[in-house]
Structure formats: structure tokens, C-alpha cells
Design a protein around this motif. Structure first.
Motif, PDB file in Angstrom:
ATOM      1  N   ARG A  54      -3.265   4.634   3.380  1.00 35.98           N
ATOM      2  CA  ARG A  54      -3.337   3.432   4.059  1.00 35.98           C
ATOM      3  C   ARG A  54      -5.061   3.379   4.297  1.00 35.98           C
ATOM      4  O   ARG A  54      -5.422   2.713   5.588  1.00 35.98           O
ATOM      5  CB  ARG A  54      -2.870   3.549   5.482  1.00 35.98           C
ATOM      6  CG  ARG A  54      -1.293   3.371   5.451  1.00 35.98           C
ATOM      7  CD  ARG A  54      -0.942   1.673   4.910  1.00 35.98           C
ATOM      8  NE  ARG A  54       0.174   1.651   4.923  1.00 35.98           N
ATOM      9  CZ  ARG A  54       0.936   0.892   5.850  1.00 35.98           C
ATOM     10  NH1 ARG A  54      -0.004   0.035   6.704  1.00 35.98           N
ATOM     11  NH2 ARG A  54       2.120   0.349   5.994  1.00 35.98           N
TER      12      ARG A  54
ATOM     13  N   GLN B  72       0.787  -1.062  -0.124  1.00 31.18           N
ATOM     14  CA  GLN B  72       0.195   0.020   0.048  1.00 31.18           C
ATOM     15  C   GLN B  72       0.915   1.105   0.209  1.00 31.18           C
ATOM     16  O   GLN B  72       0.560   2.257  -0.532  1.00 31.18           O
ATOM     17  CB  GLN B  72      -0.867  -0.172   1.295  1.00 31.18           C
ATOM     18  CG  GLN B  72      -1.985  -1.033   1.280  1.00 31.18           C
ATOM     19  CD  GLN B  72      -2.501  -1.019   2.604  1.00 31.18           C
ATOM     20  OE1 GLN B  72      -3.511  -0.332   2.738  1.00 31.18           O
ATOM     21  NE2 GLN B  72      -2.717  -2.339   3.116  1.00 31.18           N
ATOM     22  N   ASP B  73       2.007   1.127   0.852  1.00 29.92           N
ATOM     23  CA  ASP B  73       2.693   2.333   0.710  1.00 29.92           C
ATOM     24  C   ASP B  73       3.373   2.496  -0.623  1.00 29.92           C
ATOM     25  O   ASP B  73       3.763   3.641  -1.012  1.00 29.92           O
ATOM     26  CB  ASP B  73       3.850   2.090   1.627  1.00 29.92           C
ATOM     27  CG  ASP B  73       3.408   2.213   3.206  1.00 29.92           C
ATOM     28  OD1 ASP B  73       2.401   2.738   3.348  1.00 29.92           O
ATOM     29  OD2 ASP B  73       4.291   1.789   4.151  1.00 29.92           O
TER      30      ASP B  73
ATOM     31  N   ALA C 276      -5.283   2.806  -2.266  1.00 28.03           N
ATOM     32  CA  ALA C 276      -3.972   3.397  -1.867  1.00 28.03           C
ATOM     33  C   ALA C 276      -3.672   4.461  -2.606  1.00 28.03           C
ATOM     34  O   ALA C 276      -2.881   5.399  -1.862  1.00 28.03           O
ATOM     35  CB  ALA C 276      -2.943   2.253  -1.817  1.00 28.03           C
TER      36      ALA C 276
ATOM     37  N   SER D 256       0.722   4.026  -2.711  1.00 27.82           N
ATOM     38  CA  SER D 256       0.486   5.309  -2.376  1.00 27.82           C
ATOM     39  C   SER D 256       1.582   6.339  -2.558  1.00 27.82           C
ATOM     40  O   SER D 256       1.292   7.403  -3.152  1.00 27.82           O
ATOM     41  CB  SER D 256       0.444   5.290  -0.857  1.00 27.82           C
ATOM     42  OG  SER D 256       0.184   6.747  -0.240  1.00 27.82           O
TER      43      SER D 256
ATOM     44  N   TRP E 106      -7.241   1.313   3.034  1.00 19.93           N
ATOM     45  CA  TRP E 106      -7.539  -0.280   3.384  1.00 19.93           C
ATOM     46  C   TRP E 106      -7.173  -0.732   4.700  1.00 19.93           C
ATOM     47  O   TRP E 106      -7.949  -1.245   5.334  1.00 19.93           O
ATOM     48  CB  TRP E 106      -6.919  -1.125   2.274  1.00 19.93           C
ATOM     49  CG  TRP E 106      -7.006  -2.334   2.360  1.00 19.93           C
ATOM     50  CD1 TRP E 106      -6.288  -3.150   3.237  1.00 19.93           C
ATOM     51  CD2 TRP E 106      -8.030  -3.516   1.923  1.00 19.93           C
ATOM     52  NE1 TRP E 106      -6.848  -4.474   3.151  1.00 19.93           N
ATOM     53  CE2 TRP E 106      -7.836  -4.599   2.529  1.00 19.93           C
ATOM     54  CE3 TRP E 106      -9.171  -3.271   1.061  1.00 19.93           C
ATOM     55  CZ2 TRP E 106      -8.524  -5.771   2.106  1.00 19.93           C
ATOM     56  CZ3 TRP E 106      -9.970  -4.250   0.595  1.00 19.93           C
ATOM     57  CH2 TRP E 106      -9.578  -5.792   1.211  1.00 19.93           C
ATOM     58  N   CYS E 107      -5.850  -0.470   5.058  1.00 20.44           N
ATOM     59  CA  CYS E 107      -5.213  -0.604   6.078  1.00 20.44           C
ATOM     60  C   CYS E 107      -6.029  -0.229   7.520  1.00 20.44           C
ATOM     61  O   CYS E 107      -6.058  -0.891   8.637  1.00 20.44           O
ATOM     62  CB  CYS E 107      -3.873  -0.058   6.324  1.00 20.44           C
ATOM     63  SG  CYS E 107      -2.758  -0.805   7.478  1.00 20.44           S
TER      64      CYS E 107
ATOM     65  N   LYS F 163      -0.324   9.612   5.287  1.00 22.28           N
ATOM     66  CA  LYS F 163      -1.257   8.780   4.437  1.00 22.28           C
ATOM     67  C   LYS F 163      -2.126   7.912   5.000  1.00 22.28           C
ATOM     68  O   LYS F 163      -3.091   7.220   4.568  1.00 22.28           O
ATOM     69  CB  LYS F 163      -0.047   7.628   3.623  1.00 22.28           C
ATOM     70  CG  LYS F 163       0.695   7.015   4.673  1.00 22.28           C
ATOM     71  CD  LYS F 163       1.841   6.180   3.850  1.00 22.28           C
ATOM     72  CE  LYS F 163       2.826   5.429   4.957  1.00 22.28           C
ATOM     73  NZ  LYS F 163       4.092   5.196   4.325  1.00 22.28           N
TER      74      LYS F 163
END
Length: 231
Positions: free
Chosen positions: A164, A77-78, A159, A81, A166-167, A206
Motif C-alpha cells: 500500500r 492495490q491489494d 503495489a 500486492s 501509493w495509498c 502491506k
């Protein structure tokens, strides 16, 4: 320095995770199988008390550092992003936590596991999800490929648009560790005596967890990426 160290460790973990899933010779399993063992859900399912205790301790001390440097789906994801930030920098902003959604998904995953429906729950478990994405191209089942592609597109869009997201709304591990991280001992804080109201920290976050108006950080969503500390 902290941010650079975080990125280096995350890059190494991500490379090892890809190696572990993509290597069909079995060579990787003999050397880097430890990565699977230190993942939260696999450790819980294996009743690995030592790993679980270590992750909980890490979270109590430093917050959700696990999500930044150990979870390969979080690192993915990072990366996504970061691609989004190449087109628009400092693009994030404070968002209220969707606590009801986080709790609902987490309870659903726990219920599915309790009922023995581990395969279904695995579609929301970060390590399994990353593994499915990593090996999707080698799958022979068209339905599995399509389902994995759909999940990846959802994660990618979230993302690219929301960092983040989703996270911090779907991932059950993020929700569980988020409860613990609210009480972490070493965590970033906003020094109100030095704040000039530019909101740059919030626009770099983020996790969308920095409220610049109230000078408050939602530590349940902070993934300790240190992006807010970068000038």
C-alpha cells in the motif's frame, strides 16, 4: 474470519466498480450508482454531509476500513500486492512514514480543488484514478491513454514492491483519513505478553506500519486488512 469477510466485501465492491465504469449501456448507473456516491472525494465535492459523516464515523470506530473495502483503487492495490506475494511471501517490513510527502500531496490536491482545477486534482484522487484506469482501453485520446498507462504503471510497481505504498504516500484520502484513524476506537494491538519476536506480523503488513522492535503500529497508515492476524 474478519480477514475473509473483508476480502469478500472488497471483491464485491471491486466488481461493482468495474461494472459501473465499463458498462456503456447505462444499466449499471441505474442500479449501482450508489458506489460513486459513497466515495470520499465525490461526496465532499457534492457536499454530501451524510456520506462524509458516515465515512468519518467509520474511521473513528474502525480506522481506515474505507481504504480496504470501499475504495476501488485501494482494492486494486491489494490485488496487485497479492500477485507480488505469490512470488515472495512475507516480504514487507516496517517503514517510517513519509509525513512530509503525504502532507505536501494532500495540500496540493486541496489547493487545486480550491482553485477549480478539479480535473488536474483528479489524477491523484483515488476514485477518479481508478475510473481512468478502468476505461483507458476505450479512450480515443492517445495522450490520455498514455498518461493513464503511466499512472497505472507507477501504482502497479509501488503495489507489487511495497503493498500500500501509493495509498500511504500519495493518496490524499489516505492522508486525511489517516489523521482520523490515529484515534480509532477498535483497532489491532500488539500483545507484548504473547509476542515471541518473530516479526511475522510486520512481514505480512502491506502497509508497512508495524514496528516489531517497538511493538508499535502506525494507525495513520494501517488499512485494517487483518493480514497481520492470519497465522
Amino acid at each position: 474470519m474478519l480477514r475473509k469477510l473483508r476480502i469478500i466485501i472488497a471483491a464485491l465492491v471491486f466488481a461493482v466498480a468495474l461494472f459501473l465504469f465499463l458498462d456503456t449501456s447505462g444499466y449499471a448507473a441505474g442500479y449501482v450508482s450508489w458506489l460513486a456516491k459513497i466515495q470520499f472525494v465525490p461526496a465532499v465535492l457534492a457536499l454530501n454531509v451524510i456520506v462524509i459523516a458516515a465515512i468519518v464515523l467509520l474511521t473513528i470506530l474502525f480506522g481506515r476500513l474505507y481504504c480496504s473495502i470501499i475504495c476501488p483503487l485501494g482494492i486494486l492495490q491489494d490485488i496487485l500486492s497479492g500477485i507480488g506475494s505469490m512470488f515472495k511471501k512475507n516480504r514487507f517490513h516496517w517503514r517510517r512514514s513519509l509525513k512530509w510527502l503525504r502532507a505536501t500531496v494532500c495540500i496540493a490536491v486541496l489547493a487545486l480543488n480550491a482553485c477549480g482545477l478539479i480535473v488536474i486534482a483528479g489524477w491523484l484522487e483515488p476514485y477518479s484514478t481508478f475510473g481512468r484506469i478502468a476505461v483507458a482501453a476505450t479512450e480515443g485520446n492517445a495522450i490520455t491513454i498514455a498518461a493513464t498507462a503511466a499512472v497505472f504503471v507507477i501504482i502497479a510497481v509501488m503495489a507489487l514492491v511495497g503493498g500500500r505504498l501509493w495509498c500511504n504516500t500519495i493518496c490524499p484520502v489516505g492522508t486525511i483519513l489517516g489523521v482520523i484513524s490515529k484515534y480509532s476506537l477498535f483497532r489491532p494491538v500488539i500483545d507484548t505478553t504473547k509476542c515471541n519476536g518473530c516479526t511475522l506480523c510486520s512481514r505480512k503488513c502491506k502497509a508497512s506500519c508495524i514496528n516489531p522492535q517497538e511493538h508499535r503500529i502506525d494507525y495513520s497508515r494501517c488499512v485494517v486488512c487483518f493480514d497481520c492476524l492470519k497465522n
